[in-house]
Scaffold this motif. Sequence first.
Motif, short mmCIF file in Angstrom:
data_model
loop_
_atom_site.label_atom_id
_atom_site.label_comp_id
_atom_site.label_asym_id
_atom_site.label_seq_id
_atom_site.Cartn_x
_atom_site.Cartn_y
_atom_site.Cartn_z
N ALA A 1 31.86 42.63 56.44
CA ALA A 1 32.28 41.26 56.72
C ALA A 1 33.21 41.19 57.93
O ALA A 1 33.50 40.11 58.44
CB ALA A 1 33.00 40.66 55.51
N ASP A 2 33.65 42.38 58.39
CA ASP A 2 34.56 42.48 59.53
C ASP A 2 35.80 41.59 59.33
O ASP A 2 36.25 40.92 60.25
CB ASP A 2 33.83 42.08 60.83
N ARG A 3 36.31 41.62 58.13
CA ARG A 3 37.44 40.76 57.78
C ARG A 3 38.24 41.43 56.65
O ARG A 3 37.69 42.19 55.86
CB ARG A 3 36.95 39.42 57.21
N ALA A 4 39.51 41.10 56.62
CA ALA A 4 40.33 41.53 55.48
C ALA A 4 40.63 40.32 54.61
O ALA A 4 40.71 39.19 55.10
CB ALA A 4 41.62 42.15 55.99
N PHE A 5 40.74 40.56 53.31
CA PHE A 5 40.98 39.49 52.34
C PHE A 5 42.10 39.94 51.40
O PHE A 5 42.28 41.15 51.19
CB PHE A 5 39.72 39.20 51.50
N ALA A 6 42.81 38.96 50.85
CA ALA A 6 43.86 39.30 49.89
C ALA A 6 43.62 38.52 48.60
O ALA A 6 43.25 37.35 48.63
CB ALA A 6 45.23 38.96 50.46
N TYR A 7 43.81 39.20 47.46
CA TYR A 7 43.77 38.57 46.14
C TYR A 7 45.16 38.73 45.54
O TYR A 7 45.64 39.87 45.40
CB TYR A 7 42.73 39.23 45.23
N ALA A 8 45.80 37.63 45.21
CA ALA A 8 47.19 37.73 44.75
C ALA A 8 47.39 36.94 43.46
O ALA A 8 46.70 35.95 43.20
CB ALA A 8 48.13 37.18 45.83
N SER A 9 48.36 37.40 42.67
CA SER A 9 48.62 36.79 41.37
C SER A 9 50.00 37.22 40.89
O SER A 9 50.62 38.12 41.48
CB SER A 9 47.55 37.27 40.38
N ARG A 10 50.50 36.56 39.86
CA ARG A 10 51.69 37.10 39.20
C ARG A 10 51.32 38.43 38.53
O ARG A 10 52.08 39.37 38.55
CB ARG A 10 52.19 36.14 38.12
N ALA A 11 50.13 38.44 37.93
CA ALA A 11 49.63 39.66 37.28
C ALA A 11 48.10 39.63 37.40
O ALA A 11 47.44 38.90 36.65
CB ALA A 11 50.06 39.70 35.83
N LEU A 12 47.59 40.37 38.35
CA LEU A 12 46.14 40.32 38.61
C LEU A 12 45.35 40.74 37.37
O LEU A 12 45.71 41.73 36.70
CB LEU A 12 45.77 41.25 39.77
N PRO A 13 44.27 40.03 37.07
CA PRO A 13 43.45 40.41 35.90
C PRO A 13 42.46 41.51 36.23
O PRO A 13 41.61 41.82 35.39
CB PRO A 13 42.74 39.10 35.57
N PHE A 14 42.53 42.08 37.42
CA PHE A 14 41.62 43.17 37.79
C PHE A 14 42.37 44.17 38.67
O PHE A 14 43.43 43.87 39.21
CB PHE A 14 40.37 42.64 38.49
N ARG A 15 41.79 45.36 38.81
CA ARG A 15 42.37 46.43 39.62
C ARG A 15 41.40 46.78 40.75
O ARG A 15 40.29 46.25 40.82
CB ARG A 15 42.64 47.68 38.77
#
Lengths: 513, 171
Positions: free
Chosen positions: A439-453
């Motif tokens: 995808a030639d891109r960086a993405f961020a997934y953020a949460s108080r407590a992520l439901p995945f690793r």
Amino acid sequence: MASISETAGETAGETVGETAWRVRSAATLALAGAALATTQLLAVRELVSGLFGEEVVILLVNATLFAAISCGYWLAPRMRRFGRAGEIAFVAGCLLHLSLPVLPRRAFAWLAAHRWSGAAPLVLAVGIAIALMAPLSTLLPRAVAGYADPVEGMRRSYGAELVGFMLGLGLTQLCFGHGIEVLIALDWSLLALVAGLALGPRALAIVAFPAALLWPSLPERARAASSALYRDVHGMRSANVVFSVDSPYQRVEVVDDGPGRRSLYLDGLENLNANDLALLNEYLAVVPARAARPASTLVIGNGTLSLVAPLATLSDDLLTVEIDPVVVAAGERFFSPSAGRANLAWELVEDDGKSFLARTSRSFDLIVVDVPSPLTFQEAFLHTREFYALVRSRLTPRGVVSVQLSGHRLGASGRSPSRVTAALVAELPDVLVVESQIADRAFAYASRALPFRANDIRAVAPPSETRLVVLDAETVRARTRDAKPLDVDSLGLVLRRGLERLVDRRGSGGAGD
Amino acid sequence: MTEQRARLVASVTGLHFAALQVGAFLAVESVSSSAWSTYAALSAAWLGGTLVGLWVAVPPRAAVIGGVLAFEGLVAFTQLAPWSRGLFVLGVAAVGAGGLWAGGFFTRAARRRATEGVFLHENNGFVLGLVATPFAFAFGGRTTLAALPLVTCLALFRLDETFKLDRSTPA
């Protein structure tokens, strides 16, 4: 031809009654005010799109247009000396409006084709601004000077122009969302009326007659000029502009550059192209949705509606909030045909994402922020710490926000990806950053407590991704330790990045996507 | 007031108006809404305030100080209560209050028969402010945004001695 001085006020009407003169002068100024408003908005779109639409360009263009008004104010007291030549210049200025929008687009294209990419386009923008705005702004100082009582002159004349300006803003708003010929028709009509009231019926005819002749062919000529601009300025060899509509926010254009190569441009900046769209959507929304299995999902942006179909199968409820209805229209027509959308549990709200989040009482398991990189203040506000704090307040306890980071990796601490990530970390400390090769891109997934690793993300990533980098929260925190979180009070990045891009384009021959 | 000083006052006044107007737009849009309707309401408030200031005699000093105080209140409110629904209303009120002197200034120039060049020099200052204010916001945040009209206001009071005479005289 009556003289400007009779109507705009240098001698208070010896041949017509005082009252009639005042009414005519006020009407002239009100129409001039309306014409200034429409011309200003038209010129902003033309020049910003021609010079690319970063904040720094928008600032330069706006300043140029106001400086052009100063030129008119400077000329105003000197007009008497020019006599007949002044009147001819005024009509010539009105006639120059008839070259809109073709002349600026062709001129920018011509300069780029001849490798005049340095200061030449900026000089051209200044010239166009002066030609369009200065004649109209000569009227006000002359009208004020025409009254025996300067206070009355100021109140009536400036008041009339202000009322006209407000009216012009309102009328222009009604024209947005349609082809440019609608706004142009308004602008040309106002100009013809101004010329007629200021100089008499002959001046009206001189402006109105060619305008009536030129107007029917305008859509085709505007489209051809736009295509030339994309060919020569953006370096798209087979550019064909298939959609070009001004919205209250920006110019929205869809450009085809050969089979299967379709792009969406906003104010002359590439927003997305159809080839990259699927992969961008995959990482921005589909991957976190597969991993989090949200019951309710909010998408901010994504006017192309390309996320509706993939997300609707992964989320029970789906809501899209998009500020610009013209982007939605372009998206429905060219990027995401609406087949089947009516059957989905999906809702579209036309609003600013910030404003919507501030008002809603709903909570979401997944919020996807699909907005352009922070190249303007409006876009940057949606990447700030304050905005992410608002997002946090609308997330469920294990809710996730997904953001594209405006770069292909986390990178240096002063650049957008690191600053945006630092803003996320400051509000939602459990963050994963995904750097995708395909995808030639960086993405961020953020949460108080992520439901995945990280491993969950790798498991649901596209099979074609062979070298996916997933940075865990600890690594992300370490890598962004020196980065100042992007916040409302530190948006220098927006102007600095815009300036860098502007200078790069000027030095590299124009094409700057 | 010498002609040169009158030009300078007009230019600083233009800069002051841009600092108030553009500053308020940025403050409201940053933590409220960037929708067209917000922009339109703020623009209408400025133009409406200017119209009122043109026709209704307001004491110059009070008009300038009132506009600045309203702006400072608005910026403070964006920091104390971001995303508040009241921000929009306060923004419209503050921008309208700022616009009052934009009208009063021109009426006062006319009353003094000093309209020659007043639009030109005021607009030149406005152009400067149009560029300076977003740069101040971008690199200095809302603190600098709030400081700019204070600086221009103080400069106006120092440059324009007639403000002292006009303390109770309507524009």
